[in-house]
Design a protein around this motif. Structure first.
Motif, PDB file in Angstrom:
ATOM      1  N   GLY A 169       0.833  -1.199   0.000  1.00  0.00           N
ATOM      2  CA  GLY A 169       0.000   0.000   0.000  1.00  0.00           C
ATOM      3  C   GLY A 169       0.867   1.247   0.000  1.00  0.00           C
ATOM      4  O   GLY A 169       1.731   1.411   0.861  1.00  0.00           O
ATOM      5  N   ASP A 170       0.636   2.117  -0.971  1.00  0.00           N
ATOM      6  CA  ASP A 170       1.398   3.374  -1.046  1.00  0.00           C
ATOM      7  C   ASP A 170       0.688   4.445  -0.226  1.00  0.00           C
ATOM      8  O   ASP A 170       0.317   5.508  -0.726  1.00  0.00           O
ATOM      9  N   ASN A 171       0.495   4.161   1.047  1.00  0.00           N
ATOM     10  CA  ASN A 171      -0.297   5.027   1.909  1.00  0.00           C
ATOM     11  C   ASN A 171       0.285   6.410   2.089  1.00  0.00           C
ATOM     12  O   ASN A 171      -0.443   7.379   2.335  1.00  0.00           O
ATOM     13  N   ALA A 172       1.602   6.543   1.968  1.00  0.00           N
ATOM     14  CA  ALA A 172       2.242   7.841   2.160  1.00  0.00           C
ATOM     15  C   ALA A 172       1.824   8.844   1.089  1.00  0.00           C
ATOM     16  O   ALA A 172       1.859  10.053   1.319  1.00  0.00           O
ATOM     17  N   ARG A 173       1.411   8.340  -0.078  1.00  0.00           N
ATOM     18  CA  ARG A 173       1.053   9.232  -1.180  1.00  0.00           C
ATOM     19  C   ARG A 173      -0.421   9.119  -1.575  1.00  0.00           C
ATOM     20  O   ARG A 173      -0.838   9.695  -2.578  1.00  0.00           O
ATOM     21  N   ALA A 174      -1.181   8.377  -0.805  1.00  0.00           N
ATOM     22  CA  ALA A 174      -2.613   8.257  -1.055  1.00  0.00           C
ATOM     23  C   ALA A 174      -3.332   9.531  -0.584  1.00  0.00           C
ATOM     24  O   ALA A 174      -2.830  10.238   0.296  1.00  0.00           O
ATOM     25  N   PRO A 175      -4.503   9.819  -1.188  1.00  0.00           N
ATOM     26  CA  PRO A 175      -5.198   9.042  -2.212  1.00  0.00           C
ATOM     27  C   PRO A 175      -4.723   9.386  -3.619  1.00  0.00           C
ATOM     28  O   PRO A 175      -4.189  10.472  -3.850  1.00  0.00           O
ATOM     29  N   TYR A 176      -4.933   8.451  -4.543  1.00  0.00           N
ATOM     30  CA  TYR A 176      -4.565   8.663  -5.939  1.00  0.00           C
ATOM     31  C   TYR A 176      -5.704   9.292  -6.747  1.00  0.00           C
ATOM     32  O   TYR A 176      -5.493   9.786  -7.846  1.00  0.00           O
ATOM     33  N   GLY A 177      -6.928   9.227  -6.219  1.00  0.00           N
ATOM     34  CA  GLY A 177      -8.107   9.548  -7.006  1.00  0.00           C
ATOM     35  C   GLY A 177      -8.101  10.886  -7.708  1.00  0.00           C
ATOM     36  O   GLY A 177      -8.587  11.004  -8.831  1.00  0.00           O
ATOM     37  N   SER A 178      -7.539  11.915  -7.091  1.00  0.00           N
ATOM     38  CA  SER A 178      -7.571  13.256  -7.696  1.00  0.00           C
ATOM     39  C   SER A 178      -6.253  13.622  -8.379  1.00  0.00           C
ATOM     40  O   SER A 178      -6.108  14.735  -8.885  1.00  0.00           O
ATOM     41  N   ARG A 179      -5.291  12.698  -8.417  1.00  0.00           N
ATOM     42  CA  ARG A 179      -3.994  12.992  -9.026  1.00  0.00           C
ATOM     43  C   ARG A 179      -4.050  12.835 -10.547  1.00  0.00           C
ATOM     44  O   ARG A 179      -4.917  12.151 -11.088  1.00  0.00           O
ATOM     45  N   PHE A 232      -2.919  11.819 -14.499  1.00  0.00           N
ATOM     46  CA  PHE A 232      -2.544  10.554 -15.133  1.00  0.00           C
ATOM     47  C   PHE A 232      -1.052  10.304 -14.975  1.00  0.00           C
ATOM     48  O   PHE A 232      -0.628   9.186 -14.638  1.00  0.00           O
ATOM     49  N   ASP A 233      -0.245  11.329 -15.230  1.00  0.00           N
ATOM     50  CA  ASP A 233       1.217  11.145 -15.197  1.00  0.00           C
ATOM     51  C   ASP A 233       1.698  10.763 -13.805  1.00  0.00           C
ATOM     52  O   ASP A 233       2.577   9.892 -13.664  1.00  0.00           O
ATOM     53  N   VAL A 234       1.152  11.396 -12.793  1.00  0.00           N
ATOM     54  CA  VAL A 234       1.575  11.104 -11.420  1.00  0.00           C
ATOM     55  C   VAL A 234       1.147   9.698 -11.010  1.00  0.00           C
ATOM     56  O   VAL A 234       1.934   8.931 -10.442  1.00  0.00           O
ATOM     57  N   VAL A 235      -0.092   9.335 -11.305  1.00  0.00           N
ATOM     58  CA  VAL A 235      -0.572   7.992 -10.953  1.00  0.00           C
ATOM     59  C   VAL A 235       0.237   6.939 -11.688  1.00  0.00           C
ATOM     60  O   VAL A 235       0.614   5.905 -11.105  1.00  0.00           O
ATOM     61  N   TYR A 236       0.528   7.186 -12.949  1.00  0.00           N
ATOM     62  CA  TYR A 236       1.346   6.235 -13.708  1.00  0.00           C
ATOM     63  C   TYR A 236       2.717   6.059 -13.068  1.00  0.00           C
ATOM     64  O   TYR A 236       3.179   4.918 -12.873  1.00  0.00           O
ATOM     65  N   GLU A 237       3.371   7.143 -12.720  1.00  0.00           N
ATOM     66  CA  GLU A 237       4.720   7.050 -12.159  1.00  0.00           C
ATOM     67  C   GLU A 237       4.711   6.342 -10.809  1.00  0.00           C
ATOM     68  O   GLU A 237       5.554   5.467 -10.546  1.00  0.00           O
ATOM     69  N   PHE A 238       3.764   6.681  -9.956  1.00  0.00           N
ATOM     70  CA  PHE A 238       3.671   6.019  -8.647  1.00  0.00           C
ATOM     71  C   PHE A 238       3.396   4.526  -8.818  1.00  0.00           C
ATOM     72  O   PHE A 238       3.981   3.683  -8.130  1.00  0.00           O
ATOM     73  N   THR A 239       2.504   4.198  -9.723  1.00  0.00           N
ATOM     74  CA  THR A 239       2.146   2.787  -9.940  1.00  0.00           C
ATOM     75  C   THR A 239       3.317   2.022 -10.538  1.00  0.00           C
ATOM     76  O   THR A 239       3.584   0.872 -10.145  1.00  0.00           O
ATOM     77  N   ARG A 240       4.001   2.635 -11.465  1.00  0.00           N
ATOM     78  CA  ARG A 240       5.182   1.985 -12.061  1.00  0.00           C
ATOM     79  C   ARG A 240       6.215   1.667 -10.988  1.00  0.00           C
ATOM     80  O   ARG A 240       6.814   0.580 -10.978  1.00  0.00           O
ATOM     81  N   GLN A 241       6.455   2.610 -10.087  1.00  0.00           N
ATOM     82  CA  GLN A 241       7.411   2.372  -9.002  1.00  0.00           C
ATOM     83  C   GLN A 241       6.978   1.195  -8.124  1.00  0.00           C
ATOM     84  O   GLN A 241       7.802   0.360  -7.726  1.00  0.00           O
ATOM     85  N   ALA A 242       5.697   1.124  -7.832  1.00  0.00           N
ATOM     86  CA  ALA A 242       5.189   0.048  -6.974  1.00  0.00           C
ATOM     87  C   ALA A 242       5.297  -1.309  -7.659  1.00  0.00           C
ATOM     88  O   ALA A 242       5.699  -2.303  -7.037  1.00  0.00           O
TER      89      ALA A 242
END
Length: 282
Positions: free
Chosen positions: A33-43, A45-55
């Motif tokens: 869980g990437d709780n430190a940077r949650a929530p993703y809902g309002s971020r 596309f580029d930010v969500v993609y980068e965070f998800t790629r890292q995970a």
């Protein structure tokens, strides 16, 4: 060990994990869980993609050959790019032990969900409730149109729903109020809706409020059971991947936030105490 990786921006993916543990208990699982940077809902596309790629990369590096994005926002905004670009590159640069290109896979929760709606709706009008980011992405509309172009799809963003769940207020009068408000808005857009998809993995915990707010003739569809059946079918069709997932019946938990906070919030979803470790992604 080669556990099945489950990634979520926070806690919602625990509802998917719980179903997997119940129905496919023989596998090993690793939840991140990437709780430190949650929530993703309002971020974006580029930010969500980068965070998800890292995970995803983190889970691969920890031995997972298969990763499930248990987050609708990540599935909507990042899955396609990861599958088409990053996955190919990672498999090429991280070969299997025998030297052949890697065979790692990333799956999401949106496509398995939409594949089921054609056999559920009678009016061919469905609605879904989700985070602002998922609704704005139009992912459900686009995916459903591929399989069932005759179905009309209507989305409704539901601010505060996830926060209500994480605050332990899912059974409160406040939850009833905010759920009824958004359901009323959804049905006002299309009165012919006979099926409502829960497009966020937090929302099954609001099922009590949802049943009060949703008319009896409308079916409410959580994702957990659908994802389990989809994964079981995937393993039947891909026995090579099934063989590459270890089967010791264990589960480990990682968070990018405070482990104690994660442990307390996880009780809301899992109803038991877990051990969790902190990790970094960036």
């Amino acid at each position: 060990m080669c556990p099945i990786g489950i990634f979520d921006s926070g806690y919602g993916g625990l509802t998917i994990l719980q179903k997997l543990q119940e129905r496919l208990p023989q596998y090993d699982y690793l939840y991140l869980g990437d709780n430190a940077r949650a929530p993703y809902g309002s971020r974006s596309f580029d930010v969500v993609y980068e965070f998800t790629r890292q995970a995803v990369t983190k889970l691969f590096d920890l031995g997972c050959n298969l990763v499930i994005l248990g987050c609708n926002t990540a599935s909507a905004k990042a899955l396609r790019t990861i599958q088409q670009n990053d996955l190919i590159a990672y498999n090429r640069t991280h070969p299997s032990p025998d030297g052949t290109p890697g065979n790692r896979r990333v799956l999401g929760v949106i496509r398995p969900t939409v594949e089921q709606v054609g056999s559920i709706t009678k009016t061919r009008h469905i609605g879904y409730v989700a985070t602002e980011g998922t609704v704005r992405s139009n992912s459900y509309e686009l995916e459903i149109a591929k399989f069932f172009p005759d179905i009309k799809v209507t989305g409704q963003a539901c601010p505060l729903w996830a926060a209500i769940v994480e605050a332990g207020e899912a059974d409160s009068e406040g939850a009833d109020f905010f759920v009824k408000k958004r359901i009323s808005q959804l049905l006002a857009k299309d009165s012919l809706i006979d099926t409502i998809l829960l497009g966020c993995t937090h929302y099954p915990l609001l099922i009590g409020s949802l049943r009060k707010a949703v008319p009896e003739h409308i079916r409410i569809i959580p994702q957990g059971d659908i994802i389990v059946e989809s994964l079981a079918d995937y393993f039947r069709r891909h026995p090579d991947m099934d063989a590459r997932c270890s089967k010791g019946g264990t589960t480990a938990y990682l968070t990018t936030e405070n482990p104690e906070r994660f442990r307390e919030c996880a009780k809301i979803f899992l109803h038991h105490t877990i051990e969790v470790e902190r990790t970094d992604l960036a």
